[in-house]
Design an enzyme around this catalytic site. Sequence first.
Site, PDB file in Angstrom:
ATOM      1  N   ILE A 106      -8.042  -2.994   1.258  1.00  0.00           N
ATOM      2  CA  ILE A 106      -7.361  -1.937   0.502  1.00  0.00           C
ATOM      3  C   ILE A 106      -7.784  -2.062  -0.954  1.00  0.00           C
ATOM      4  O   ILE A 106      -7.493  -3.080  -1.597  1.00  0.00           O
ATOM      5  CB  ILE A 106      -5.817  -2.066   0.599  1.00  0.00           C
ATOM      6  CG1 ILE A 106      -5.362  -2.184   2.061  1.00  0.00           C
ATOM      7  CG2 ILE A 106      -5.135  -0.892  -0.107  1.00  0.00           C
ATOM      8  CD1 ILE A 106      -5.645  -0.968   2.909  1.00  0.00           C
ATOM      9  N   HIS A 107      -8.473  -1.052  -1.465  1.00  0.00           N
ATOM     10  CA  HIS A 107      -8.902  -1.140  -2.859  1.00  0.00           C
ATOM     11  C   HIS A 107      -8.946   0.207  -3.573  1.00  0.00           C
ATOM     12  O   HIS A 107      -9.024   0.263  -4.795  1.00  0.00           O
ATOM     13  CB  HIS A 107     -10.303  -1.768  -2.947  1.00  0.00           C
ATOM     14  CG  HIS A 107     -11.395  -0.810  -2.555  1.00  0.00           C
ATOM     15  ND1 HIS A 107     -11.760  -0.607  -1.249  1.00  0.00           N
ATOM     16  CD2 HIS A 107     -12.165   0.021  -3.297  1.00  0.00           C
ATOM     17  CE1 HIS A 107     -12.733   0.299  -1.202  1.00  0.00           C
ATOM     18  NE2 HIS A 107     -12.990   0.691  -2.430  1.00  0.00           N
TER      19      HIS A 107
END
Length: 361
Positions: free
Chosen positions: A209-210
């Site tokens: 998740i970025h």
Amino acid sequence: MKIITIVGARPQFVKAAVVSRAIAEYNSYQPTQIIQEIIVHTGQHFDTKMSDVFFEQMNIPLPHYNLDINSLSHGAMTGKMLEEIEKVLLHEEPEWVLVYGDTNSTIAGALAAKKLHIKVAHVEAGLRSFNMRMPEEINRILTDRISDVLFCPTQTAMDNLSKEGYEAMGIKRVQCGDVMYDAALYYTEQSTRPVGVDSNTVPFVLATIHRQENTDDKGKLTSIFEALKEISQNQKVILPLHPRTIKKLDGFGIMVNNNIKILEPVGYFEMIWLLSNCVCVITDSGGLQKEAFFFKKPCITVREETEWIELVEHGVNFIAGSDQKRIVQLFDQLGEKNIDFEVNLYGSGNTGKIIVNTLVH
């Protein structure tokens, strides 16, 4: 012929490795070195584990220039890159500038070259999420429009450009396959188990998740991590985490349970190991959606759309958004799906050669 290659982010290092290797192979068959490649690293990913390790692991020629531009707003970062890349181009006087993907480094390199009347080649052209709120969408559209050659990874990308009128623009379009598929084939045997992961961890879900649309929104980030926590009650989750995302989790007060194993950012060989050994991928990354397919793993995408629509159409990638219930539901249903990973969507593993031969001829 001199080519300036612009890179700045982790996926671009992997893509550049493929083309750099194809350039070296091309030169090995020539009586004299016909292509000189100059690599410019903008510094967009400045953390050693997210930058230098890729050059070391993948035997990419070290950058001739490192501009060390990072930790700025979109406008300030892009403007500073444009200024510094222009200086390099004026000094080196290349025939081509080669850019990859959809980052600030991509658009800055293309703009700097075009204003100096230097030809631009865009690798991974024609991708569209149709979400103009994404900085990446703006970068890829503008880069495509000012390039001289567009290297499209898929038929979908070619079709997107046709719908936008590129056939009448005099811009060369080449359906070449995907450089990331070349990399996956070439580097698979060099996969390495990440530090902190042992045999007791397998099987597991691989999550990343970025993306800013998720990390900067407390509601979305909370929902995604609540889904991961729910999934982790029955299946371990491994989560290599960007330093920026960790700061957001701390800032929002979002807690992570013990069944979610957080790793520091991993190198490409470690990521290959994780992809090879996971049961599925949950991600908001663009590149990891494809890499999951390369390694025959289903993917749940925690975004509202994807540039890789062919993966959705062929039933190997599932769009969940940030909705906790939807993410968990899709994960629970994966075992019931009959997924075909044998369809050829991204070429035959010779994309690097096609790119080099096109630029030469």
